[in-house]
Write a protein that holds these residues in place. Sequence first.
Motif, PDB file in Angstrom:
ATOM      1  N   ALA A 158       0.682  -1.195   0.088  1.00  0.00           N
ATOM      2  CA  ALA A 158      -0.010  -0.001  -0.091  1.00  0.00           C
ATOM      3  C   ALA A 158       1.018   1.497   0.092  1.00  0.00           C
ATOM      4  N   ARG A 159       1.935   1.087   0.640  1.00  0.00           N
ATOM      5  CA  ARG A 159       3.048   2.210   0.713  1.00  0.00           C
ATOM      6  C   ARG A 159       3.237   2.780  -0.690  1.00  0.00           C
ATOM      7  N   LYS A 160       3.641   1.787  -1.574  1.00  0.00           N
ATOM      8  CA  LYS A 160       4.084   2.119  -3.242  1.00  0.00           C
ATOM      9  C   LYS A 160       2.960   2.751  -3.625  1.00  0.00           C
ATOM     10  N   VAL A 161       1.732   2.579  -3.485  1.00  0.00           N
ATOM     11  CA  VAL A 161       0.763   3.043  -4.280  1.00  0.00           C
ATOM     12  C   VAL A 161       0.072   4.488  -3.713  1.00  0.00           C
ATOM     13  N   ARG A 162       0.268   4.473  -2.499  1.00  0.00           N
ATOM     14  CA  ARG A 162      -0.220   5.807  -1.737  1.00  0.00           C
ATOM     15  C   ARG A 162       0.765   7.326  -2.219  1.00  0.00           C
ATOM     16  N   VAL A 163       1.662   6.946  -2.900  1.00  0.00           N
ATOM     17  CA  VAL A 163       2.481   8.193  -3.096  1.00  0.00           C
ATOM     18  C   VAL A 163       1.609   8.684  -4.522  1.00  0.00           C
ATOM     19  N   LEU A 164       1.281   7.665  -5.402  1.00  0.00           N
ATOM     20  CA  LEU A 164       0.607   8.160  -6.634  1.00  0.00           C
ATOM     21  C   LEU A 164      -0.867   8.550  -6.427  1.00  0.00           C
ATOM     22  N   ALA A 165      -1.470   7.960  -5.272  1.00  0.00           N
ATOM     23  CA  ALA A 165      -2.877   8.090  -5.030  1.00  0.00           C
ATOM     24  C   ALA A 165      -2.916   9.708  -4.448  1.00  0.00           C
ATOM     25  N   ASP A 166      -1.853  10.157  -3.621  1.00  0.00           N
ATOM     26  CA  ASP A 166      -2.022  11.535  -3.436  1.00  0.00           C
ATOM     27  C   ASP A 166      -1.715  12.430  -4.506  1.00  0.00           C
ATOM     28  N   ALA A 167      -0.877  11.921  -5.291  1.00  0.00           N
ATOM     29  CA  ALA A 167      -0.523  12.866  -6.639  1.00  0.00           C
ATOM     30  C   ALA A 167      -1.839  13.268  -7.361  1.00  0.00           C
ATOM     31  N   VAL A 168      -2.760  12.177  -7.556  1.00  0.00           N
ATOM     32  CA  VAL A 168      -3.908  11.977  -8.488  1.00  0.00           C
ATOM     33  C   VAL A 168      -5.259  12.635  -7.942  1.00  0.00           C
ATOM     34  N   ARG A 169      -5.235  12.666  -6.515  1.00  0.00           N
ATOM     35  CA  ARG A 169      -6.498  13.123  -5.685  1.00  0.00           C
ATOM     36  C   ARG A 169      -6.723  14.583  -6.104  1.00  0.00           C
ATOM     37  N   GLY A 170      -8.025  14.738  -6.555  1.00  0.00           N
ATOM     38  CA  GLY A 170      -8.405  16.047  -6.661  1.00  0.00           C
ATOM     39  C   GLY A 170      -8.030  16.732  -8.204  1.00  0.00           C
ATOM     40  N   MET A 171      -7.375  15.792  -9.142  1.00  0.00           N
ATOM     41  CA  MET A 171      -7.175  16.045 -10.479  1.00  0.00           C
ATOM     42  C   MET A 171      -8.346  15.631 -11.294  1.00  0.00           C
ATOM     43  N   PRO A 172      -8.534  16.521 -12.363  1.00  0.00           N
ATOM     44  CA  PRO A 172      -9.439  15.915 -13.403  1.00  0.00           C
ATOM     45  C   PRO A 172      -9.007  14.789 -14.004  1.00  0.00           C
ATOM     46  N   VAL A 173      -9.949  14.035 -14.248  1.00  0.00           N
ATOM     47  CA  VAL A 173      -9.756  12.417 -14.766  1.00  0.00           C
ATOM     48  C   VAL A 173      -8.737  12.503 -16.105  1.00  0.00           C
ATOM     49  N   GLU A 174      -8.798  13.336 -16.935  1.00  0.00           N
ATOM     50  CA  GLU A 174      -7.909  13.127 -18.231  1.00  0.00           C
ATOM     51  C   GLU A 174      -6.466  13.252 -17.766  1.00  0.00           C
ATOM     52  N   LEU A 216     -15.670  15.282 -14.974  1.00  0.00           N
ATOM     53  CA  LEU A 216     -15.248  14.359 -13.774  1.00  0.00           C
ATOM     54  C   LEU A 216     -13.923  14.555 -13.197  1.00  0.00           C
ATOM     55  N   VAL A 217     -13.716  14.555 -11.910  1.00  0.00           N
ATOM     56  CA  VAL A 217     -12.685  14.637 -10.965  1.00  0.00           C
ATOM     57  C   VAL A 217     -12.468  13.595 -10.074  1.00  0.00           C
ATOM     58  N   VAL A 218     -11.275  13.305  -9.956  1.00  0.00           N
ATOM     59  CA  VAL A 218     -10.953  12.134  -8.817  1.00  0.00           C
ATOM     60  C   VAL A 218     -11.243  12.757  -7.727  1.00  0.00           C
ATOM     61  N   ALA A 219     -12.444  12.301  -7.100  1.00  0.00           N
ATOM     62  CA  ALA A 219     -12.857  12.959  -5.626  1.00  0.00           C
ATOM     63  C   ALA A 219     -12.058  12.115  -4.503  1.00  0.00           C
ATOM     64  N   ASP A 220     -11.795  10.900  -4.634  1.00  0.00           N
ATOM     65  CA  ASP A 220     -11.250  10.169  -3.476  1.00  0.00           C
ATOM     66  C   ASP A 220     -10.267   9.035  -3.839  1.00  0.00           C
ATOM     67  N   VAL A 221      -9.529   8.851  -3.439  1.00  0.00           N
ATOM     68  CA  VAL A 221      -8.571   7.732  -3.904  1.00  0.00           C
ATOM     69  C   VAL A 221      -8.340   6.995  -2.407  1.00  0.00           C
ATOM     70  N   GLN A 222      -8.555   5.626  -2.278  1.00  0.00           N
ATOM     71  CA  GLN A 222      -8.076   5.187  -0.890  1.00  0.00           C
ATOM     72  C   GLN A 222      -7.186   3.768  -1.214  1.00  0.00           C
ATOM     73  N   ILE A 223      -6.154   3.881  -0.355  1.00  0.00           N
ATOM     74  CA  ILE A 223      -5.289   2.706  -0.717  1.00  0.00           C
ATOM     75  C   ILE A 223      -5.085   1.943   0.571  1.00  0.00           C
ATOM     76  N   ASP A 224      -5.862   0.587   0.842  1.00  0.00           N
ATOM     77  CA  ASP A 224      -5.953   0.039   2.237  1.00  0.00           C
ATOM     78  C   ASP A 224      -4.909  -1.050   2.174  1.00  0.00           C
TER      79      ASP A 224
END
Length: 133
Positions: free
Chosen positions: A37-53, A91-99
Amino acid sequence: MTDQKKPKREKMKADARKQARADGAAVALMQGVRISARKVRVLADAVRGMPVEQALTLLAFQQRAGAPLLKKVLDSAVANADQRKMDLDALVVADVQIDKAGMLKRFLPRAHGRATPFKKQLSHITVKLAPAS
């Protein structure tokens, strides 16, 4: 008398749930992914709140192990939004959860007949898309 009210109340609850699902965000999830999960959370933080494209473009050119996995979940969320007849351009990436998920426990043979345990971590990825407000 209570028997007559019960089906009507259940139908109202079911309609309320259906309406909440229709009005809510488009969701996609991937469970039991064989990455920490630690490896994916870095990307999730970068993508969160961005437009989909923009998020899809960012993930396409990332050199990290979790980028293809997160991109796959994001594509699935876009397909779910398309099925619900949402405006894909807004569309916007509203939330990304990595559990964290479970662990695969393995053993590595070592000298003198010993074994060293190590754990292969799994994770759950959830992406929610919502219209830009």
